[in-house]
Design an enzyme around this catalytic site. Sequence first.
Site, mmCIF file in Angstrom:
data_model
loop_
_atom_site.group_PDB
_atom_site.id
_atom_site.type_symbol
_atom_site.label_atom_id
_atom_site.label_comp_id
_atom_site.label_asym_id
_atom_site.label_seq_id
_atom_site.Cartn_x
_atom_site.Cartn_y
_atom_site.Cartn_z
ATOM 1 N N GLU A 124 0.835 -1.223 0.000
ATOM 2 C CA GLU A 124 0.000 0.000 0.000
ATOM 3 C C GLU A 124 0.863 1.265 0.000
ATOM 4 O OE1 GLU A 124 -3.778 0.099 1.742
ATOM 5 O OE2 GLU A 124 -4.069 -2.054 1.545
HETATM 6 N N1 CAA Z 1 -6.396 11.799 -4.394
HETATM 7 C C1 CAA Z 1 -6.838 12.272 -5.575
HETATM 8 N N2 CAA Z 1 -6.054 12.411 -6.653
HETATM 9 C C2 CAA Z 1 -4.758 12.065 -6.533
HETATM 10 C C3 CAA Z 1 -4.221 11.553 -5.343
HETATM 11 C C4 CAA Z 1 -5.108 11.428 -4.227
HETATM 12 N N3 CAA Z 1 -4.686 10.950 -3.052
HETATM 13 N N4 CAA Z 1 -2.925 11.293 -5.532
HETATM 14 C C5 CAA Z 1 -2.635 11.612 -6.809
HETATM 15 N N5 CAA Z 1 -3.755 12.083 -7.401
HETATM 16 C C6 CAA Z 1 -3.894 12.583 -8.781
HETATM 17 C C7 CAA Z 1 -2.990 13.792 -9.002
HETATM 18 O O1 CAA Z 1 -3.612 14.978 -8.582
HETATM 19 C C8 CAA Z 1 -2.776 13.740 -10.494
HETATM 20 O O2 CAA Z 1 -3.927 14.268 -11.133
HETATM 21 P P1 CAA Z 1 -3.816 15.576 -12.083
HETATM 22 O O3 CAA Z 1 -2.939 15.151 -13.225
HETATM 23 O O4 CAA Z 1 -5.242 15.836 -12.449
HETATM 24 O O5 CAA Z 1 -3.188 16.624 -11.232
HETATM 25 C C9 CAA Z 1 -2.740 12.260 -10.799
HETATM 26 O O6 CAA Z 1 -3.443 11.603 -9.710
HETATM 27 C C10 CAA Z 1 -1.337 11.705 -10.899
HETATM 28 O O7 CAA Z 1 -0.716 11.948 -9.651
HETATM 29 P P2 CAA Z 1 0.849 12.175 -9.476
HETATM 30 O O8 CAA Z 1 1.356 13.082 -10.539
HETATM 31 O O9 CAA Z 1 1.093 12.557 -8.057
HETATM 32 O O10 CAA Z 1 1.391 10.693 -9.773
HETATM 33 P P3 CAA Z 1 2.841 10.111 -9.639
HETATM 34 O O11 CAA Z 1 3.124 9.315 -10.847
HETATM 35 O O12 CAA Z 1 3.815 11.144 -9.208
HETATM 36 O O13 CAA Z 1 2.662 9.017 -8.422
HETATM 37 C C11 CAA Z 1 2.492 8.215 -6.172
HETATM 38 C C12 CAA Z 1 2.304 9.387 -7.149
HETATM 39 C C13 CAA Z 1 2.073 8.775 -4.823
HETATM 40 C C14 CAA Z 1 3.931 7.781 -6.084
HETATM 41 C C15 CAA Z 1 1.570 7.038 -6.580
HETATM 42 O O14 CAA Z 1 1.935 6.484 -7.807
HETATM 43 C C16 CAA Z 1 1.531 5.951 -5.509
HETATM 44 O O15 CAA Z 1 0.825 6.075 -4.525
HETATM 45 N N6 CAA Z 1 2.304 4.843 -5.710
HETATM 46 C C17 CAA Z 1 2.223 3.701 -4.789
HETATM 47 C C18 CAA Z 1 1.251 2.689 -5.285
HETATM 48 C C19 CAA Z 1 0.655 1.898 -4.155
HETATM 49 O O16 CAA Z 1 0.420 2.389 -3.060
HETATM 50 N N7 CAA Z 1 0.330 0.657 -4.428
HETATM 51 C C20 CAA Z 1 -0.371 -0.157 -3.487
HETATM 52 C C21 CAA Z 1 -1.056 -1.315 -4.200
HETATM 53 S S1 CAA Z 1 -2.400 -2.023 -3.256
HETATM 54 C C22 CAA Z 1 -1.668 -2.903 -2.058
HETATM 55 O O17 CAA Z 1 -0.489 -2.857 -1.877
HETATM 56 C C23 CAA Z 1 -2.629 -3.726 -1.189
HETATM 57 C C24 CAA Z 1 -1.965 -4.536 -0.186
HETATM 58 O O18 CAA Z 1 -0.793 -4.708 -0.199
HETATM 59 C C25 CAA Z 1 -2.674 -5.217 0.846
HETATM 60 P P1 FAD Z 2 9.359 -0.794 -6.632
HETATM 61 O O1 FAD Z 2 8.345 0.220 -6.960
HETATM 62 O O2 FAD Z 2 10.133 -1.385 -7.735
HETATM 63 O O3 FAD Z 2 10.354 -0.170 -5.560
HETATM 64 C C1 FAD Z 2 11.656 -0.708 -5.279
HETATM 65 C C2 FAD Z 2 12.314 0.230 -4.271
HETATM 66 O O4 FAD Z 2 12.517 1.520 -4.869
HETATM 67 C C3 FAD Z 2 11.463 0.489 -3.014
HETATM 68 O O5 FAD Z 2 12.277 0.626 -1.888
HETATM 69 C C4 FAD Z 2 10.784 1.803 -3.341
HETATM 70 O O6 FAD Z 2 10.354 2.510 -2.188
HETATM 71 C C5 FAD Z 2 11.893 2.522 -4.075
HETATM 72 N N1 FAD Z 2 11.391 3.582 -4.956
HETATM 73 C C6 FAD Z 2 10.611 3.466 -6.037
HETATM 74 N N2 FAD Z 2 10.331 4.672 -6.560
HETATM 75 C C7 FAD Z 2 10.962 5.573 -5.774
HETATM 76 C C8 FAD Z 2 11.067 7.002 -5.789
HETATM 77 N N3 FAD Z 2 10.431 7.765 -6.690
HETATM 78 N N4 FAD Z 2 11.800 7.608 -4.830
HETATM 79 C C9 FAD Z 2 12.424 6.855 -3.878
HETATM 80 N N5 FAD Z 2 12.364 5.514 -3.803
HETATM 81 C C10 FAD Z 2 11.647 4.893 -4.746
HETATM 82 N N6 FAD Z 2 -0.435 -4.695 -4.813
HETATM 83 C C11 FAD Z 2 -1.727 -4.633 -5.207
HETATM 84 O O7 FAD Z 2 -2.076 -3.938 -6.148
HETATM 85 N N7 FAD Z 2 -2.692 -5.345 -4.540
HETATM 86 C C12 FAD Z 2 -2.402 -6.139 -3.480
HETATM 87 O O8 FAD Z 2 -3.299 -6.779 -2.920
HETATM 88 C C13 FAD Z 2 -1.034 -6.230 -3.055
HETATM 89 N N8 FAD Z 2 -0.683 -7.049 -2.028
HETATM 90 C C14 FAD Z 2 0.648 -7.253 -1.764
HETATM 91 C C15 FAD Z 2 1.034 -8.234 -0.849
HETATM 92 C C16 FAD Z 2 2.372 -8.526 -0.659
HETATM 93 C C17 FAD Z 2 2.779 -9.608 0.286
HETATM 94 C C18 FAD Z 2 3.372 -7.784 -1.365
HETATM 95 C C19 FAD Z 2 4.848 -8.085 -1.209
HETATM 96 C C20 FAD Z 2 3.006 -6.784 -2.207
HETATM 97 C C21 FAD Z 2 1.637 -6.514 -2.444
HETATM 98 N N9 FAD Z 2 1.246 -5.560 -3.382
HETATM 99 C C22 FAD Z 2 -0.069 -5.467 -3.767
HETATM 100 C C23 FAD Z 2 2.252 -4.819 -4.130
HETATM 101 C C24 FAD Z 2 2.857 -3.664 -3.351
HETATM 102 O O9 FAD Z 2 1.953 -2.622 -3.233
HETATM 103 C C25 FAD Z 2 4.143 -3.252 -4.103
HETATM 104 O O10 FAD Z 2 5.092 -4.263 -3.876
HETATM 105 C C26 FAD Z 2 4.665 -1.901 -3.624
HETATM 106 O O11 FAD Z 2 3.790 -0.870 -3.999
HETATM 107 C C27 FAD Z 2 6.089 -1.621 -4.181
HETATM 108 O O12 FAD Z 2 6.177 -1.862 -5.542
HETATM 109 P P2 FAD Z 2 7.380 -2.763 -6.147
HETATM 110 O O13 FAD Z 2 7.376 -4.029 -5.373
HETATM 111 O O14 FAD Z 2 7.221 -2.836 -7.610
HETATM 112 O O15 FAD Z 2 8.693 -1.980 -5.774
#
Ligand code: CAA
Ligand code: FAD
Length: 384
Positions: free
Chosen positions: A368
């Site tokens: 997340e």
């Molecule tokens: N609310 C509304 N809009 C938002 C927003 C928010 N919180 N954050 C970004 N946006 C909008 C921006 O305003 C922008 O829109 P405009 O072009 O209209 O201005 C657009 O989205 C793109 O935003 P950014 O330019 O900020 O995008 P970016 O490429 O710089 O990325 C980031 C920003 C915060 C790094 C984002 O990519 C991010 O959160 N990455 C992490 C992904 C992540 O959390 N993955 C989790 C997967 S789910 C999971 O992991 C579940 C689990 O494990 C159990």
């Molecule tokens: P990368 O994005 O490749 O990052 C590698 C390293 O580089 C990290 O340390 C990162 O912080 C760093 N990095 C990347 N970009 C930058 C930057 N701009 N500046 C500084 N540092 C940076 N995803 C889902 O969608 N749904 C799920 O249900 C879900 N469940 C998960 C459960 C598990 C057990 C795991 C391991 C992952 C899960 N994920 C899920 C995915 C998870 O959200 C991603 O692993 C996470 O967002 C990081 O992405 P990545 O693994 O590709 O790492």
Amino acid sequence: MNFQLSEEQLMIQQAARDFAVNECLPGVIERDEHQKFPKEQIEKLADLGFMGMMVKPEYGGSGLDTMSYVIAMEEISKIDASVSVSMSVNNSLVCYGLQEYGTEAQKQQYLKPLAQGKKDGELYIGAFLLSEPEAGSDATSQQTTAEDKGDYYLLNGTKNWITNGNSASVYLVIAQTDPSKGSKGINAFIVEKNWPGVVVGAKENKLGIRGSDTHTILFNDVKVPKENRIGEDGFGFKFAMKTLAGGRIGIAAQALGIASGAYERAKDYSKTRKAFGTEIMNHQIIQFKLADMATKIECARLLCLKSAWEKDNNIDYTLSSSMAKVFSSETAMWTATEAVQIHGGYGFVKEYHVERLMRDAKITQIYEGTSEVQRIVIGRAILK
Ligand code: CAA
Ligand code: FAD
């Protein structure tokens, strides 16, 4: 400012505590060792109304506030983070996303059974599919495509690391519909796992949360009806970001629970283990470790509850949820590592639970949004 939990919140805390001790603790070591998905535990959580805690009762939920959700997540995560991650994904990503942005028809068809965690007596939960092999932190670089074919979209691509990957019946899938539009060319779709072309890939063999079923999911020419798109065309990336802001409160609360569980075990152990003629709690360095744990945990709890309170009161919680997540997850990793240290050699074996909590803590700094991503969100918010 009132820091007192309400009668209802205290009842939920007790119910979650009882559930964790009576239903999650037995077998937690074996489930971790054999990577067994805690299906029975999730079914019982559903019966308790904990799989759709914040969903309105008319859509099958418990109609509770986000603070109650944080309180329940902490208690369950003290014992089994593999159970609480399923709870978190279903509550704060899947159900929240549908309740907030779904159409009435989507809510009737999908949200109702998802909030109850059951359909026709069988487990019915959801998963959130954003991450891809080449798009993790850089979430706008989606490679999965959804081609507009008139009355349906044709979905192709690969999602990885999907929590509840095999146990979920419903997937919320983020995909690229128009690469030329960048983040505005992304949409979110409701996809059923049993549709033709949906393939569940291998289960990951993980360091921690080993009971959670994490899978790669592949889409090969999957026909997704137009009415299964969530929100207006191009809303998918904002949908993901807005939903994740709430999800991060859930994972922050999970990390808080892992930290509290490790701290409580370390504190209890320090009262019974003797070294140099006295209980180890009497050695000042052990006391200081426990004091730092207690202080950091209290800070993490306040951040989690404040972010939840902001969400409940319609205040922008993007900044506070990232602060809660980064602080709680780093507290969990540090506290669990120190809890192992306080247990000495006993901390290194499974029976004392703290080694598992240490392994489980690590994921809270990654999923997340990694700790680095949380700092990006915080940095942008405080400097804008
Ligand atoms: N609310 C509304 N809009 C938002 C927003 C928010 N919180 N954050 C970004 N946006 C909008 C921006 O305003 C922008 O829109 P405009 O072009 O209209 O201005 C657009 O989205 C793109 O935003 P950014 O330019 O900020 O995008 P970016 O490429 O710089 O990325 C980031 C920003 C915060 C790094 C984002 O990519 C991010 O959160 N990455 C992490 C992904 C992540 O959390 N993955 C989790 C997967 S789910 C999971 O992991 C579940 C689990 O494990 C159990
Ligand atoms: P990368 O994005 O490749 O990052 C590698 C390293 O580089 C990290 O340390 C990162 O912080 C760093 N990095 C990347 N970009 C930058 C930057 N701009 N500046 C500084 N540092 C940076 N995803 C889902 O969608 N749904 C799920 O249900 C879900 N469940 C998960 C459960 C598990 C057990 C795991 C391991 C992952 C899960 N994920 C899920 C995915 C998870 O959200 C991603 O692993 C996470 O967002 C990081 O992405 P990545 O693994 O590709 O790492």
